[in-house]
Scaffold this motif. Structure first.
Motif, PDB file in Angstrom:
ATOM      1  N   SER A 560       0.777  -1.171  -0.034  1.00 30.80           N
ATOM      2  CA  SER A 560      -0.035   0.055   0.106  1.00 30.80           C
ATOM      3  C   SER A 560       0.933   1.178   0.207  1.00 30.80           C
ATOM      4  O   SER A 560       0.071   2.454  -0.259  1.00 30.80           O
ATOM      5  CB  SER A 560      -0.952   0.047   1.178  1.00 30.80           C
ATOM      6  N   ASN A 561       2.103   1.261   0.274  1.00 31.43           N
ATOM      7  CA  ASN A 561       2.707   2.398   0.515  1.00 31.43           C
ATOM      8  C   ASN A 561       2.930   3.385  -0.581  1.00 31.43           C
ATOM      9  O   ASN A 561       2.470   4.474  -0.375  1.00 31.43           O
ATOM     10  CB  ASN A 561       4.239   2.384   1.212  1.00 31.43           C
ATOM     11  N   ILE A 562       3.187   3.086  -1.844  1.00 30.84           N
ATOM     12  CA  ILE A 562       3.368   3.784  -2.684  1.00 30.84           C
ATOM     13  C   ILE A 562       2.038   4.433  -3.263  1.00 30.84           C
ATOM     14  O   ILE A 562       1.854   5.694  -3.585  1.00 30.84           O
ATOM     15  CB  ILE A 562       4.573   3.371  -3.837  1.00 30.84           C
ATOM     16  N   ASN A 563       1.338   3.427  -3.440  1.00 33.44           N
ATOM     17  CA  ASN A 563      -0.099   4.018  -4.019  1.00 33.44           C
ATOM     18  C   ASN A 563      -0.743   4.649  -3.126  1.00 33.44           C
ATOM     19  O   ASN A 563      -1.193   5.726  -3.590  1.00 33.44           O
ATOM     20  CB  ASN A 563      -0.984   2.628  -4.087  1.00 33.44           C
ATOM     21  N   GLY A 564      -0.651   4.798  -1.764  1.00 34.95           N
ATOM     22  CA  GLY A 564      -1.034   5.458  -0.734  1.00 34.95           C
ATOM     23  C   GLY A 564      -0.533   6.745  -0.830  1.00 34.95           C
ATOM     24  O   GLY A 564      -0.900   7.837  -0.733  1.00 34.95           O
ATOM     25  N   LEU A 565       0.845   6.734  -1.036  1.00 36.26           N
ATOM     26  CA  LEU A 565       1.672   8.216  -1.026  1.00 36.26           C
ATOM     27  C   LEU A 565       1.238   8.947  -2.289  1.00 36.26           C
ATOM     28  O   LEU A 565       1.075  10.214  -2.301  1.00 36.26           O
ATOM     29  CB  LEU A 565       3.043   7.613  -1.173  1.00 36.26           C
ATOM     30  N   ASN A 566       1.071   8.095  -3.448  1.00 34.45           N
ATOM     31  CA  ASN A 566       0.550   8.636  -4.645  1.00 34.45           C
ATOM     32  C   ASN A 566      -0.577   9.497  -4.567  1.00 34.45           C
ATOM     33  O   ASN A 566      -0.930  10.847  -4.923  1.00 34.45           O
ATOM     34  CB  ASN A 566       0.436   7.911  -5.669  1.00 34.45           C
ATOM     35  N   ILE A 567      -1.469   8.913  -3.775  1.00 34.64           N
ATOM     36  CA  ILE A 567      -2.907   9.418  -3.419  1.00 34.64           C
ATOM     37  C   ILE A 567      -2.883  10.512  -2.498  1.00 34.64           C
ATOM     38  O   ILE A 567      -3.399  11.564  -2.851  1.00 34.64           O
ATOM     39  CB  ILE A 567      -3.977   8.477  -3.149  1.00 34.64           C
ATOM     40  N   ALA A 568      -2.221  10.305  -1.578  1.00 33.47           N
ATOM     41  CA  ALA A 568      -2.162  11.506  -0.411  1.00 33.47           C
ATOM     42  C   ALA A 568      -1.348  12.781  -1.070  1.00 33.47           C
ATOM     43  O   ALA A 568      -1.859  13.841  -0.752  1.00 33.47           O
ATOM     44  CB  ALA A 568      -1.378  10.886   0.713  1.00 33.47           C
ATOM     45  N   SER A 569      -0.193  12.478  -1.808  1.00 32.72           N
ATOM     46  CA  SER A 569       0.524  13.734  -2.308  1.00 32.72           C
ATOM     47  C   SER A 569      -0.451  14.302  -3.380  1.00 32.72           C
ATOM     48  O   SER A 569      -0.266  15.616  -3.299  1.00 32.72           O
ATOM     49  CB  SER A 569       1.740  13.266  -2.851  1.00 32.72           C
TER      50      SER A 569
END
Lengths: 996, 184, 100
Positions: A560-569
């Motif tokens: 989840s980390n990178i997908n989550g980061l892409n969405i949060a950013s």
């Protein structure tokens, strides 16, 4: 053969069928299958229910990163483990497995009502939902949270398995036995280094196991692998499989957990279930590879939707087609190869849907050659199907606009959102990361450890790149260890390097508010949750993580980390590196408590020290208590006696005739050298110069702050030799403190310290008949008042044994402590026990010892003192040498606070109603004052089982020495007890009983 | 319940194909502390006192290991104890030192077998490869201070304080069986 | 678990063999009775509690038994050097230069 097994594919042995159960139903798999691959071979995708919404879920991955397919495994009584990943657990005949998080059944789960109540469970729902009314907490919210919280069910039976641990030192540890790790191992091993290569999978090979089409140095990948593993073993490489590197600690210490029996149908004797390896390696090569990312779109969690690379692994490693009519949904080249492999294995790939407009022409022509439809510039907007995906809804995207939808019928959706380097262990080292815009991911930058990271875990794709980088890094660490290091090159054919793009959630034409596009499958976190968290004010990625639970628990961001980061950013309107990553925490995968406990359980839980007389006490039915690391006999109950009765009997017998006590645990330090007496003068409060050889004295040891640290009787054996005793618990601490002063402050002194605690067995005899009992055995000294008065010591012979004899008393009775070499302790004890029968000799334990000494007002350091008590507070000013220039604590005693009038002072207490006080009870002067009352001290020792006619207590009371005869009060929950302040000596204040 | 220390008799206590643990005969043990000119002590004892921590020397059945900058442990037959005490006492006045009898303090396990060294890795965190054959070290084994004497690649003596012996033997015995099972 | 170099054994060994022993270079006044209350309190209680390189003492308690001095960075937990008791404190700038 099972419906979805492809003959001629995979590394499982279909000639060796294995039967296991899942939710009570029996399934057949093949030797080498995992639970997941075996279930998929039987066409079973539904393996669990999700955490919050109880949505039906299947395996999304093929390895330890699997977030959904968590199962319970059982092997008979006591052996149950929850939350095992079905993609990791190997099957064996008789294995019982169960799905989790469902009631009453996996297919019909009432908890799925949570899915309909979606709004209730959005980001931060715990914080929002359980706020009011307050009265709901006990009856409604807490039971609900407790019932819903946690994954799986904790085992409740005692674990019958054993666990082990070992230390391992090597030159090079390589984590990951894929092509990168294999090449690194060879490069280091040919230099003669101690190399350890570990992999969490049952067999080494990594990607090579999933890509048999590749050819290395002219050999088929699997042939090359087999030969290479043999070659590495021949070079002395220690290859460990089923072994996970769970954490990376300071200075290249890596924790490995090796699973030894979970894959075996029969448990071998003397074999632990798991072993924790504490590895210290001079150099570490991290070659953990990369993890595939899901794509984020509505319905991406339906059983049958899985990672394309994992589908490829199921096919090539296990010979299982995850679907016969799969559709590929991707933003990366790698999924195209998955499509080709499945098509070649007999599946009918419905389409390759790629989000990109431009895809390698070669891939497109290969797809066309296989008759696979290709949809470029498409998004996926939904899936349908109840317990298994039945269609994928896709839409063209042109100029940012989502066009008309089209449904593709399918039985599996194989997705790929690109790959994330596995940076977990690298991050444990506090390694820094750098954002790579091209790959839309973080890459490793610098680490403070002697560690390199290689291959896919630093963003290099393809087997060729992995082998080349592994060889290069292996050479580099060999050079770092002083070897020359040779260049090795590998020739690769049919490699599959590729490129791709990374996305936030995929564009959609449906209402974003209704989309359930999962980012973290394990914690049921959707893209909408992340955006909501940002809207509600979470700015830091750490806050977003905690508010939504994205990347928490066992997932630790693997999926989840990178997908989550892409969405949060995107929601924050910042670039990813400005938002940053949350911390990857150890362990890398869930680890059993057993692995951490290792050998330290049951009887071996911690060190238990035993005296040489311990087994006698045990045979006599002694009840033991732990004192420091020792176990000591607390009392010796006769049949039918409770502790109070036994202690009363032991006390009375000792005062009436003679008691025998194992005092071997007393700390003993031999102080030897020309400056021994000067050292003693500086260490202890007492003056030692005038103590003649053959005499002993009670010594008080303070800290430089002026407070009591320890005490004990000290004998001067010769001019230059002292026999120091310390408290049982203080032995090591006191020796350390003495060494500290000697080595650091007084290196001018010619004196040495040696622990002799265990050289001596110490047998104490106390009571009016003690001298009479002992005298016949003693050669070298007359036990008379004249020849051997109280506080004497001598080297002599007792019952033919070399002994150090002390005449001391911790009971107020005539007392002797006989020290003989430890191995003779039991012999001496037996002789005295036998001879003592005529006096009705009674063995007593630490409890009686405590009572008898309290009746005489002798303190126990740590019970009647608490680190803030001075000799004057304890009424022991007589032990402080007044004429010495200095001793440890002397200056401290002169501090104004220690000279203050109303310090807490040690006194005796006798209750007015004759009741026994509780140790630790607080004392007040005025019982009628308002709460909170002013507390003026506390009860330190209290007994009602001794030889006095009423209960006695010792207490620290403010200004107590000046309040003799006054009444204080001890408020208890049910009443207030009044007690009179007395002197601390309750028995024989004139010490007449000490005389022979 | 773990065996009482008194039940250990000299000889093999536990064994498998991988490793073996025995209990050593009792011997005289002394802690010797001294600084400065060591020659008089060496003359009195009839052996040289090694000056590097971990080094050993021996003369006849007397064996000494350097444990610290001014510390040695001396093993000898029990019958030699009185002679050693007397010899050191003879030079004390001119060459003060500390000789303390610790014969009762310690017992020794003997570890051997093809994987004897590996057996020790169950409880010892230090790299055993750094203890050369013929040397020794004080270190920690499963929570207890011990002295390891390495007599061959896979042959060690492990001295521990008596009260720790049953605890340490419990782990050694477990390890002997565990390593033995791996050999099958 | 850290590795610590014992300057007496001249070996780098696991932390479990060692015990921490507080800040280094805090000498006990040679004539305590002549010190003021303030100076004595300073000696007893006041420690520098630095964030960064700290002079501290360790004891090789399960090895050679010696107390020795060390410079350890309290931020990274990295030992910059260890040296025998009684030796002068090393210059910090020379220790921190070579760091990664």
């Amino acid at each position: 053969m099972s419906q979805y097994r492809v003959s001629g594919r995979g590394r499982v042995d279909t000639a060796r069928p294995v039967t296991f159960t899942f939710d009570g139903k029996s399934y057949r798999g093949a030797q080498g299958d995992t639970v997941a691959s075996a279930l998929l071979a039987n066409g079973v995708h539904l393996m669990g229910r999700s955490f919050k919404y109880h949505r039906p879920r299947g395996a999304i991955a093929a390895g330890s990163e699997e977030p959904n397919a968590l199962i319970g495994t059982r092997r008979g009584s006591g052996r149950f483990e929850p939350n095992t990943r079905a993609t990791v657990q190997e099957i064996w005949d008789g294995l019982e497995t169960n799905s989790q998080n469902k009631f009453p059944s996996l297919k019909f789960d009432v908890g799925a009502v949570n899915d309909a109540a979606y709004m209730l469970f959005s980001a931060g729902f715990y914080y929002k939902t359980f706020m009011w009314p307050r009265s709901f907490w006990d009856k409604v919210y807490e039971p609900f949270i407790r019932a819903a919280a946690g994954l799986g069910v904790s085992p409740i039976e005692e674990d019958p398995d054993t666990y082990a641990s070992r230390n391992l030192h090597c030159d090079v540890l390589i984590v990951g036995a894929g092509p990168t790790g294999l090449a690194a191992a060879r490069a280091a091993a040919v230099e003669g280094l101690r190399v350890v290569l570990v992999d969490e999978n049952p067999e080494a090979g990594g990607t090579l196991l999933s890509e048999p089409q590749a050819r290395i140095d002219g050999k088929a990948a699997w042939d090359w692998l087999a030969a290479e593993l043999e070659a590495l073993k021949a070079l002395g490489v220690k290859i460990m499989t089923r072994t996970t590197a769970i954490a990376y600690y300071h200075q290249n210490m890596i924790g490995l957990v090796e699973k030894l029996t979970d894959h075996l149908p029969k448990l071998p004797a003397d074999t632990p279930r798991e072993r924790l390896w504490r590895v210290r390696s001079k150099q570490v090569v991290l070659a953990q590879g990369a993890l595939e990312k899901p794509l984020v779109f509505h319905g991406n969690d339906r059983p049958g939707v899985m990672l394309a690379g994992s589908a490829q692994t199921f096919l090539n490693r296990y010979g299982v087609l995850v679907g016969k009519r799969p559709v590929i949904l991707t933003s990366h080249d790698s999924a195209w190869y998955a499509a080709f492999d499945l098509q070649d294995a007999g599946a009918k790939v419905q389409a390759i849907v790629d989000t990109r407009a431009d895809v390698d022409a070669l891939l497109q022509s290969e797809a066309r050659a296989r008759g696979i439809a290709v949809k470029l510039s498409h998004t996926a907007t939904a899936t349908s199907g109840r317990l298994r995906v039945s269609s994928l809804r896709i839409n063209p995207v042109a100029g940012g606009t989502v066009g008309a939808a089209q449904d593709i019928r399918c039985d599996a959706v194989l997705m790929s959102g690109g790959w994330t380097p596995s940076l977990h262990l690298f991050s444990h080292t506090k390694g820094s990361l750098t954002w790579d815009d091209d790959r839309t991911t973080f890459l490793p930058e610098k680490t403070p450890e002697d560690c390199v990271i290689a291959g896919a875990s630093r963003g290099l794709w393809g087997i060729g790149a992995a082998l080349a980088d592994g060889a290069e890094k292996g050479r580099a660490v060999a050079e770092a260890l002083g070897k020359t290091g040779a260049q090795v090159a590998y020739a690769i054919e049919a490699d599959r390097p590729g490129t791709g793009v990374s996305h936030k959630e995929l564009p959609t034409d449906l209402s974003a508010g209704k989309a359930k596009a999962f980012v973290d499958f394990q914690n049921d976190v959707t893209a909408k949750d992340l955006r909501l968290a940002v809207r509600e004010g979470m700015r830091s990625i750490e806050h977003v993580k905690r508010y939504t639970t994205n990347g928490m628990a066992t997932d630790q961001g693997k999926m989840s980390n990178i997908n989550g980061l892409n969405i949060a950013s995107d929601a924050l309107g910042k670039k990813q590196p400005q938002v940053g990553l949350t911390t990857f925490r150890p362990p890398y995968t869930p680890t059993s408590f057993g692995a951490f406990a290792g050998y330290h359980r049951g009887e071996h839980f911690e060190v238990t020290r035993k005296t040489n007389i311990d087994s006698w006490a045990e045979a006599k039915g002694a009840v033991f208590e732990p004192v420091g690391q020792w176990r000591r006999a607390r009392y010796f109950p006769k049949p039918g006696e409770d502790m109070d009765t036994a202690v009363r009997r032991e006390c009375a017998a000792t005062r009436a005739s003679v008691g025998i006590f194992d005092a071997s645990t007393l700390g003993k330090i031999e102080v030897v050298g020309p400056d021994a007496v000067e050292f003693m003068n500086r260490m202890y409060t007492n003056p030692w110069t005038k103590l003649a050889p053959g005499r002993c004295r009670y010594g008080l040891l303070l800290g430089d702050d002026g407070y009591i640290r320890d005490d004990g009787v000290i004998g001067r054996m010769t001019e230059d030799r002292f026999h120091v005793t310390t408290t049982t618990g203080g032995a090591a601490r006191v020796l350390n403190m003495m060494e500290d002063y000697l080595q650091t402050e007084w290196s001018d002194l010619n004196v040495w310290l040696t622990s002799t605690t265990e050289h001596w067995s110490t047998v104490a005899l106390n009571g009016p008949n003690a001298a009479k009992l002992l005298a016949p055995f003693v050669e070298g000294v007359e036990l008379t008042e004249e020849a051997f008065p109280h506080m004497s010591c001598v080297e002599c012979t007792v019952a033919g044994m070399p002994a150090r004899l002390f005449r001391v008393s911790f009971t107020g009775e005539i007392g002797f402590e006989v020290n003989v070499p430890a191995h003779l302790g039991q012999k001496l004890w037996d002789i005295l026990w036998e001879a003592g029968q005529q006096y009705g000799i009674t063995a007593y334990g630490t409890e009686t010892m405590h009572v008898l000494r309290a009746e005489k007002g002798y303190i126990i350091v740590g019970q009647d003192t608490d680190g803030t008590v001075t000799p004057y507070d304890a009424g022991m000013g007589w032990a402080v040498g007044k004429k010495k220039p200095d001793f440890v604590g002397m200056r401290g005693l002169a501090r104004p606070d220690l000279q203050a009038k109303n310090r807490k002072q040690l006194v005796g207490l006798l209750t007015e109603d004759g009741s026994k006080l509780e140790e630790g009870a607080q004392i007040v002067f005025d019982p009628k004052q308002a709460i909170p009352m002013t507390m003026v001290g506390h009860v330190t020792s209290s007994y009602d089982v001794g030889t006095t006619d009423q209960p006695i207590a010792l207490a620290l009371v403010e200004g107590g020495h000046g309040k003799m005869g006054e009444t204080v009060y001890i408020p208890m929950p049910d009443r207030t007890i009044a007690a009179k302040i007395t002197a601390t000596v309750f028995v024989d204040p004139e010490n007449t009983r000490l005389k022979i | 319940m773990t065996a009482p220390i008194s039940s250990f008799m000299p000889g093999v206590l536990t064994a498998s194909a991988a490793a073996r643990v025995g209990f050593a005969h009792r011997c005289a043990r002394f802690s010797l502390r001294a600084r400065g000119d060591l020659a008089p002590l060496e003359a009195a004892l009839g052996l040289s006192l090694p000056d590097r921590i971990g080094q050993r020397t021996s003369a006849g059945e007397r064996e000494v290991l350097c444990l610290g900058p001014d510390e040695w442990v001396l093993h000898a037959p029990e019958s030699d104890a009185t002679a050693i005490t007397a010899a050191c006492a003879g030079v004390y006045a001119d060459h003060p030192h500390s000789l303390v009898d610790i014969s009762g303090r310690e017992v020794s396990f003997v570890i051997d077998g093809p994987r004897g060294a590996e057996l020790l890795t169950l409880g010892c965190a230090r790299d055993l490869d750094t203890i050369a054959v013929g040397e020794g070290r004080r270190t920690l084994f499963d929570g207890a201070t011990v002295i390891l004497w390495r007599d061959a690649d896979n042959n060690f003596r492990l001295d521990c304080w008596t009260s720790f012996a049953t605890h340490l033997f419990h782990l050694l015995d477990t390890g002997v069986r565990e390593l033995g099972a791996e050999n099958h | 678990m850290l590795l610590i170099h014992c300057p007496y054994c001249n070996e780098t060994l696991p932390e479990v063999e060692f015990a921490y022993a507080s800040e280094a270079h805090i000498a006990r006044p040679t004539r305590p009775s002549e010190t003021t209350d303030e100076d004595w309190a300073e000696f007893l209680f006041m420690r520098s509690n630095v964030k960064g390189p700290l002079y501290e003492r360790w004891r090789h308690v399960h090895g050679c038994g010696r107390f020795f001095n060390a410079v350890r960075d309290t931020v990274t937990d990295k030992f910059l050097t260890t040296y025998k008791a009684g030796e002068p404190r090393p210059d910090l700038s020379s220790l921190t230069e070579g760091l990664k």
